[in-house]
Design an enzyme around this catalytic site. Sequence first.
Site, PDB file in Angstrom:
ATOM      1  N   LYS A 298      64.513  79.906 -12.276  1.00  0.00           N
ATOM      2  CA  LYS A 298      63.093  79.891 -11.933  1.00  0.00           C
ATOM      3  C   LYS A 298      62.313  80.861 -12.813  1.00  0.00           C
ATOM      4  O   LYS A 298      61.255  80.531 -13.343  1.00  0.00           O
ATOM      5  CB  LYS A 298      62.906  80.254 -10.452  1.00  0.00           C
ATOM      6  CG  LYS A 298      61.487  80.102 -10.013  1.00  0.00           C
ATOM      7  CD  LYS A 298      61.252  80.509  -8.584  1.00  0.00           C
ATOM      8  CE  LYS A 298      59.761  80.764  -8.449  1.00  0.00           C
ATOM      9  NZ  LYS A 298      59.446  81.751  -7.452  1.00  0.00           N
TER      10      LYS A 298
ATOM     11  N   ASP B 262      59.100  76.078  -6.183  1.00  0.00           N
ATOM     12  CA  ASP B 262      59.142  77.090  -5.129  1.00  0.00           C
ATOM     13  C   ASP B 262      58.910  76.380  -3.799  1.00  0.00           C
ATOM     14  O   ASP B 262      58.931  75.152  -3.731  1.00  0.00           O
ATOM     15  CB  ASP B 262      58.113  78.206  -5.393  1.00  0.00           C
ATOM     16  CG  ASP B 262      56.690  77.761  -5.074  1.00  0.00           C
ATOM     17  OD1 ASP B 262      56.468  76.541  -4.903  1.00  0.00           O
ATOM     18  OD2 ASP B 262      55.805  78.619  -4.983  1.00  0.00           O
TER      19      ASP B 262
END
Length: 199
Positions: free
Chosen positions: A111, A129
Amino acid sequence: MGPKKQRIRPIIERLAAEHADAAIALRFRSPLELLVSVMLSAQTTDVNVNRVTQPLFEKYRKPEDYLAVPQEELEREIFATGFYRQKAKALRGTMRMLLEELVRLPGVARKTANVVAAELGEPQGIVVDTHVRRLSQRLGLTRHDDPVKIEGDLVRLVPRADWGRFPHLLIWHGRRVCDARRPRCEDCVVSDLCPSSRV
Ligand code: SF4
């Protein structure tokens, strides 16, 4: 409503018009500062991170600087972002790695790597997310629950040029309109493109 291949364009365009200010709120002046900010932003707000990084970036300008002080000193300086022990450790580990392997960033969480690459104008994927996950599911863009699989669906669907802004659009739409518990479908600009719409 039409297939998702046809819905994705108007979804992106309308959300972009609605959330023209959707962008990362972190303040940074270099890729290194961005990397540090994103790492510090886990489990806290961008505002909190900015407050901490303002003095931090005056002191730490190069990867070496993070390794030149005892870890406890760095922990104190990033304390307000929470999880300061793990974060200080991760920061120092990353700086060490940066110094050793300047080209690639293996081991930096997927991420984080995606966020940094996207902000540098070279998105390698789509950052998933909690908001991106929820909205992708509600908009019928994925049936998956696992972030890696959701990302797989999204990169096949979203035009590459939009990989950077797409998550920001979903995040801002998620915060402002498509709330986790009480989505405001009546105020939603893509309600006619959304299979989960209640209006
Ligand atoms: S119509 Fe409702 S569920 Fe669908 S994206 Fe908009 S707010 Fe979310």
